[in-house]
Design a protein around this motif. Structure first.
Motif, short mmCIF file in Angstrom:
data_model
loop_
_atom_site.label_atom_id
_atom_site.label_comp_id
_atom_site.label_asym_id
_atom_site.label_seq_id
_atom_site.Cartn_x
_atom_site.Cartn_y
_atom_site.Cartn_z
N PRO A 104 0.82 -1.22 0.00
CA PRO A 104 0.00 0.00 0.00
C PRO A 104 0.85 1.27 0.00
CG PRO A 104 -0.81 -1.54 1.63
CD PRO A 104 0.45 -2.12 1.09
N ILE A 105 1.96 1.23 0.72
CA ILE A 105 2.81 2.42 0.77
C ILE A 105 3.61 2.54 -0.53
CG2 ILE A 105 4.54 3.65 2.10
CD1 ILE A 105 3.86 1.87 4.46
N LEU A 106 4.12 1.40 -0.98
CA LEU A 106 4.96 1.40 -2.18
C LEU A 106 4.20 1.92 -3.39
CD1 LEU A 106 7.04 -1.88 -2.29
CD2 LEU A 106 7.85 0.47 -2.07
N SER A 107 2.99 1.42 -3.57
CA SER A 107 2.30 1.77 -4.80
C SER A 107 1.17 2.76 -4.55
CB SER A 107 1.76 0.50 -5.47
OG SER A 107 1.23 -0.36 -4.50
N GLY A 108 1.17 3.37 -3.37
CA GLY A 108 0.12 4.34 -3.08
C GLY A 108 0.44 5.70 -3.66
N GLN A 109 -0.05 6.73 -2.98
CA GLN A 109 0.16 8.10 -3.42
C GLN A 109 1.63 8.39 -3.64
OE1 GLN A 109 -1.41 10.37 -0.22
NE2 GLN A 109 -3.08 11.17 -1.47
N SER A 110 1.92 9.11 -4.71
CA SER A 110 3.34 9.36 -4.97
C SER A 110 3.89 10.41 -4.00
CB SER A 110 3.53 9.83 -6.40
OG SER A 110 2.90 11.08 -6.56
N SER A 111 3.00 11.19 -3.39
CA SER A 111 3.52 12.23 -2.50
C SER A 111 3.74 11.71 -1.08
CB SER A 111 2.54 13.39 -2.46
OG SER A 111 1.30 12.94 -1.94
N ASN A 112 3.39 10.48 -0.86
CA ASN A 112 3.54 9.92 0.48
C ASN A 112 5.01 9.99 0.93
OD1 ASN A 112 3.55 8.44 2.79
ND2 ASN A 112 2.30 6.77 1.97
N PRO A 113 5.29 10.69 2.00
CA PRO A 113 6.69 10.81 2.42
C PRO A 113 7.28 9.48 2.87
CG PRO A 113 5.24 11.73 4.09
CD PRO A 113 4.38 11.43 2.90
N LEU A 114 6.41 8.51 3.10
CA LEU A 114 6.91 7.21 3.54
C LEU A 114 7.39 6.34 2.40
CD1 LEU A 114 4.18 6.42 6.17
CD2 LEU A 114 6.56 6.93 6.62
N ARG A 115 7.06 6.75 1.19
CA ARG A 115 7.35 5.87 0.07
C ARG A 115 8.85 5.55 -0.07
NH1 ARG A 115 5.44 6.95 -5.99
NH2 ARG A 115 5.62 4.82 -6.75
N PRO A 116 9.72 6.55 0.00
CA PRO A 116 11.14 6.21 -0.10
C PRO A 116 11.58 5.23 0.98
CG PRO A 116 10.84 8.59 -0.13
CD PRO A 116 9.51 7.99 0.16
N LYS A 117 11.02 5.39 2.17
CA LYS A 117 11.39 4.48 3.25
C LYS A 117 10.92 3.07 2.94
CE LYS A 117 11.51 7.72 7.06
NZ LYS A 117 11.15 8.97 6.37
N ALA A 118 9.70 2.99 2.41
CA ALA A 118 9.17 1.66 2.08
C ALA A 118 10.02 1.02 0.99
CB ALA A 118 7.73 1.78 1.63
N ILE A 119 10.54 1.84 0.08
CA ILE A 119 11.37 1.28 -0.99
C ILE A 119 12.63 0.67 -0.41
CG2 ILE A 119 12.78 1.88 -2.98
CD1 ILE A 119 10.65 4.05 -3.59
N ALA A 120 13.28 1.43 0.47
CA ALA A 120 14.51 0.90 1.08
C ALA A 120 14.21 -0.34 1.91
CB ALA A 120 15.16 1.97 1.94
N THR A 121 13.06 -0.33 2.58
CA THR A 121 12.70 -1.51 3.36
C THR A 121 12.45 -2.71 2.46
OG1 THR A 121 11.64 0.01 4.88
CG2 THR A 121 11.17 -2.31 5.18
#
Lengths: 160, 938
Positions: free
Chosen positions: B162-179
């Motif tokens: 959900p975080i990875l493919s969710g809103q592109s502005s989500n500040p958590l997305r980069p973190k989810a990518i690294a995770t």
């Protein structure tokens, strides 16, 4: 990737450690001991890279603090120097001309800031503004939560 | 409430010290380490009590204090793992944050066994909900990234989506990518789920920070993969970033990826050449320039213009006097240049040599590495002489570094660089005389090793050994002890090359030898033993030869004979005339000297020395007793059987030459029939106790076999215990004096290689000749003096580590296999398991869905199995369902090549499909033979 980040004072006191590769507690102590011996003994105006056990450690001194990051041999040393500087600038902006004492008394904040910049040993956010914004948002959330909790616990303790 | 000393009480809660209090108290006691330790112990006692408090606030503060102590004072906090987990469900935001911080700093994926307990809370915090603010999710992601075991990663991978493919502005997305990257690294099975969203993060619509994180992730994956070809299909995306991105961090990562991909695909290299050169010329950031240099040197080295450009930049780096970092990196970059670009190093030769004097030890070290990399057969003499002279003047640390580097480089691959061994042997002597020399062990090894391997170097070796031995100043240096031991062994073993035996014996028995360690003294005495034996044999033989001639032409004949001997053995007795009475005197003088000096040692406390001293004395006694000795002038007695027997015996004792031993020698020894390999260890101990019948005994004699035995026999598995013993004997036997007094008895033992010797002898000689001949072929100029034969055995040193790398590769293989499946797309699309992308999956056929079900049901069923088994089985399963079947499991290189091409076509087709959804129907399975990379790049 970055394997760990260590901040050591000139006197050899550890101010922050973050491990992105799994190290056991014993190994961690050994690593810190070895590296502080290696890095603190180096004079000024020497290069900022030290080879250590097949890895490379990039360090940079700011005032009395040494910021050290351990990387793979094929990583880019200059990039890591920039990351260190990036981290220091963000700390500086957050604490307002940061000094060692700020890090000592706010060690968890230093961790949270580092966590915004690096995750899993990778650079995360290259915009200082964005990091500042994120940290501020987190701080305000935590503060409100604390206030609420404070009032509740006051009530409870009064009730007792 | 009963307030016991250990139970948490309300008092603890009310009067708990805050983190600030703790830090202050530690600081006030930091003046002495005793006080500080006491303060820490006190704080720890408090924490242990407080952390069990039912009040979550108290618990959280205690945990925070503990985290502080653990991360900065190296305390073990693994015992508090459960308390950290207790705080996770708390509704108050600071509690889980403190708990996550503690967990990310202290949990260890392999040793924290409570980790599975965190699964549920992590899942809850990762779920998209307004209550889960970034302030809560971010630390949760950290814990998942740093501490997750394979199981945890597999279970929680879908929750990242959900975080990875969710809103592109989500500040958590980069973190989810690294995770996600970490999850992929520990659990390759997660690839079907995570890989596709990761690829999407590269797209144009993503936030810059997400793109940056995704590029970092792919960089890490591509660098770690043993075969990066599965990432080839993503090249167009990376190319776009290389050309468009203005972000230096991203550029560096993209360059790293291309450095890995370019060697796989020639057209790709051509394609990126221009942008890389542009960056190299224009980029103001040194880090990007350096990365470009690295990319060019490692992956584009076929393109001369690019290399030229890179070398120019390297020169700029080297010339920057004010920045040691750039000088260091410049040297490092030069070292990356292969032998084909020696001209580049040559152009900067001056700077490199000057760097040896740099104030920075690291730069000096780098310069040294570079110079060592430049060593060729043609320049080795010149450069090494220069370095060793330089080492004389430099500081102790660097001097030893130089010695180390020279020894390692010259000794590499059985001295492949050395043509002139006489020179090298004298260089070794010179190294030993370096006042800072602490590399005695390696010099010792090489002196003995060259003695064993290079017959032609022996006279010079003996000369060097003599120079070392007669210098009384060297005896006091403890670092040289080992070198002297080697020198003594060499002069004893190759005594026939000695020029002056008396001088040698005097050197070996000089008074200052009592400064040596006992074991080395033992070696000295054994060397004396050999010298005495040799001089006696030589003396007797001379006279025998003399006797066989008739008395008429006896003088002339004797001289002839002596000439032959001299020519044969290169023996020169300087002190001994042809007149045998004079020789007798000289020999008797030698014996007297040895007897008086060694005599006291026969009472020595050390058994080794005592035993050997007695051996020497015994030998002298035997020599003295022979009738021959008393009546020297009367030559009739030379036919005395006893004397010739003694001479034969003594000659036999040392005539057999010691040879180098292959590291694989043990494997070649066939296991005796009466040895049952399955016997347990206690039985084995009995066998080993009875040393006469074990194979080990014979192995110790295989030392004596001086011809490398290239047998094609099966390398039989060897019992560990016996191989260890053999290893021990092998290692120590080499440096231990051969106990030749056993010679007579040794005939009773079967020689392990005896039957092979006769057969393999000729072949071996041929092999060696062939080997050296081969090594000459690529050289440009024939050296003036032909390189002496260097006996070398097989290359089998690397065997021991192969097991480890195999395991690693296997794991990496799993990951790239999984990724290949995902990228190359087709049926077993990952997203089927996740609701978010159901629209995509709906396009796929019925069969595909069923495949997916099967794919994902497998791990569920086997949940109960242990993790490893689980991973294996599911990965096998997933492979099974991919189009290119199990064949891939063991493919040869051609197969990889072929499949990677097919992959590239498929996946880019897939991406195209993804971008233009209106196309609707998935195209049929017709795969065009043209790799699609062409469409994007050419």
């Amino acid at each position: 990737m970055i394997h760990f980040v260590i901040l050591i004072s000139r006197q050899g006191k550890v101010r922050l450690t973050k491990w992105y590769s799994p190290y056991q507690q014993k190994e961690r102590s050994t690593v810190i001991r070895e590296l502080s011996g290696l890095i603190l003994s180096r004079g000024p105006k020497l290069c900022n890279f030290v080879e250590w056990k097949g890895y490379k450690v990039v360090y940079r001194r700011y005032a009395s603090l040494y910021f050290c990051m351990c990387i793979d041999p094929d990583d880019n040393e200059l990039e890591i120097l920039e990351i260190i500087h990036h981290f220091v600038e963000i700390l500086d902006r957050y604490f307002g001309s940061v000094c060692e004492l700020d890090l000592i008394f706010n060690f968890h904040k230093a961790y949270y800031i580092l966590d915004e910049i690096l995750i899993a040993g990778e650079l995360q956010e290259s915009s200082k503004k964005a990091v500042a914004r994120l940290i501020a948002a987190q701080d305000s959330l935590v503060e409100t939560a604390k206030e609420e909790a404070g009032s509740i616990s006051n009530m409870i303790s009064q009730a007792i | 409430m009963a307030a016991t000393s250990s139970a948490p009480s309300l008092v603890d809660t009310l009067f708990q010290r805050s983190l600030d209090d703790l830090i202050r108290s530690l600081r006030s006691s930091s003046s002495s380490s005793v006080l500080e330790a006491a303060a820490i112990t006190r704080a720890l006692d408090e924490i242990r009590r407080e952390i069990r408090s039912p009040d979550l606030d108290t618990k959280a503060v205690a945990l925070q204090k503990l985290t502080y102590l653990a991360s900065l004072h190296h305390l073990d906090m693994s015992w508090a793992a459960f308390h950290a987990l207790e705080l996770l469900p708390s509704p108050s935001l600071p509690h889980p944050r403190v708990a996550y911080l503690a967990a990310s700093l202290s949990f260890h994926p392999s040793s924290t066994d409570l980790l599975p307990l965190a699964t549920h809370q992590l899942r809850k915090h990762l779920a998209p909900s307004p209550a889960n603010t970034p302030a809560l999710v971010a630390p949760a992601l950290h814990v998942l990234a740093l501490a997750s075991s394979a199981d945890l990663a597999c279970h929680l991978a879908p929750d990242l989506l959900p975080i990875l493919s969710g809103q592109s502005s989500n500040p958590l997305r980069p973190k989810a990518i690294a995770t996600a990257l970490r999850a992929l690294a520990v659990c390759p099975d997660a690839a079907p789920v995570l890989f596709k969203p990761l690829v999407d993060c590269l797209s144009l619509s993503s936030e810059p920070s997400a793109v940056s994180a995704a590029v970092s992730a792919f960089c890490e994956l591509a660098l770690a993969a043993p075969d990066p070809s599965p990432y080839l299909p993503l090249a167009p995306e990376f190319y776009r970033l290389l050309v468009d991105s203005r972000n230096n961090w991203v550029l560096i990562k993209v360059l790293k990826i291309f450095a890995r991909l370019a060697p796989l695909e020639r057209r790709l290299a051509v394609r990126i050449l221009d942008p890389v050169c542009q960056l190299l010329r224009r980029s103001p950031a040194k880090s990007v320039v350096f990365e470009c240099i690295r990319t060019v040197l490692s992956s584009l080295s076929d393109h001369d213009s690019a290399v030229r450009l890179a070398v120019d930049k390297i020169k700029e780096f080297l010339a920057s006097d004010d920045d040691p970092n750039l000088r260091y990196l410049g040297l490092q970059a030069l070292a990356m240049l292969g032998p084909a670009y020696l001209w580049a190093v040559d152009e900067s030769r001056e700077v490199v040599i000057r760097s040896l004097n740099d104030t920075d030890t690291n730069i000096r070290h780098q310069a040294l590495c570079l110079i060592m990399g430049m060593l060729r057969e043609s320049n080795v003499v010149e450069i090494c002489n220069l370095l060793i002279k330089y080492a004389m003047k430099s500081d102790p640390d660097f001097a030893n570094e130089i010695l180390d580097a020279v020894l390692a480089t010259c000794g590499r691959n059985v001295y492949e660089l050395i043509v002139d061994f006489d020179w090298y042997v004298s260089l070794l002597g010179e190294m030993a005389r370096n006042p800072h020399c602490a590399k005695g062990d390696e010099i010792e090894r090489q002196l003995v090793d060259i003695g064993l391997r290079v017959r032609d170097a022996r006279p010079e070796l003996v000369r060097v050994a003599r120079d070392l031995l007669i210098d009384p100043a060297l005896l006091g240096n403890p670092f040289l002890c080992r070198v002297l031991s080697a020198a003594a062994w060499v002069s004893g073993e190759y005594v026939e090359s000695s020029r002056n035996l008396l001088e040698l014996v005097e050197a070996l028995l000089q008074p200052r030898t009592n400064l040596l360690s006992l074991l080395v003294r033992a070696v000295y005495i054994q060397a004396v033993f050999k010298v005495v034996t040799f001089s006696f044999i030589f003396f007797i033989k001379q006279i025998q030869a003399f006797d066989t001639k008739s008395s008429a032409d006896r003088n002339a004949a004797f001289e002839n004979e002596n000439d032959v001997a001299t020519a044969d053995k290169a023996v020169i007795f300087d002190s001994i005339d042809n007149n045998e009475t004079f020789k007798h005197e000289s020999l008797s003088h030698l014996l007297d000297f040895v007897e008086t000096t060694v005599g006291p040692l026969s009472e020595c406390d050390n058994v080794e020395i005592q035993e050997r001293a007695r051996n020497v004395l015994g030998l002298i006694h035997i020599i003295r007793e022979t009738q021959y000795w008393d009546i020297v002038a009367e030559h009739e007695l030379t036919r005395d059987k006893k004397i010739s027997e003694i001479v034969e015996l003594m000659e036999a004792a040392f005539s057999e030459e010691l040879g180098p031993v292959s590291t694989n020698a043990q494997k070649r020894v066939t296991v005796p029939e009466d040895l049952i390999l399955n016997e347990n260890l206690s039985d084995l101990a009995e066998v080993l106790g009875d040393i006469d019948v074990t194979p080990c005994t014979s192995i110790s004699f295989s030392l004596r076999c001086h011809h490398p035995t290239e047998t094609k026999e099966d390398s039989a598995p060897v019992i560990e215990a016996s191989s260890l013993l053999a290893e021990h004997r092998k290692r120590h036997g080499l440096y231990y004096l051969p106990t030749e007094k056993d010679e007579v008895e040794s005939n009773d033992y079967p020689l392990a290689n005896e039957p092979l010797l006769a057969v393999s002898h000729v072949d071996d000689a041929k092999d060696i000749v062939k080997l050296t001949a081969q090594s000459f072929i690529p050289r440009k100029e024939k050296p003036m003096k032909p390189r002496p034969v260097v006996i070398r055995l097989d290359e089998g040193d690397g065997d021991s580590s192969s097991g480890l790398t195999m395991v690693k590769e296997f794991k990496d293989d799993l990951l790239s296999g999984a990724i290949r499946n995902v990228l190359l797309g087709n049926e077993s699309k990952p997203s089927s398991s996740c609701d978010m992308s159901s629209d995509r999956t709906s396009r796929r056929g019925e069969t595909d869905a069923s495949n997916n079900n099967e794919l994902f049901s497998q791990p569920k069923e086997s949940n109960a199995l242990d993790g490893r088994e689980h991973r294996k089985s599911s990965s096998r399963k997933s492979r099974h369902h991919t189009r290119h079947k199990e064949k891939n499991g063991s493919l040869g290189n051609e197969d990889i090549e072929e499949t990677s091409h097919r992959h590239s076509t498929r996946s880019s087709r897939h991406q195209g499909r993804h971008k233009h959804r209106e196309r609707g129907d998935a195209p049929p399975d017709v795969v065009s033979q043209e790799p699609v990379i062409q469409d994007f790049l050419l």
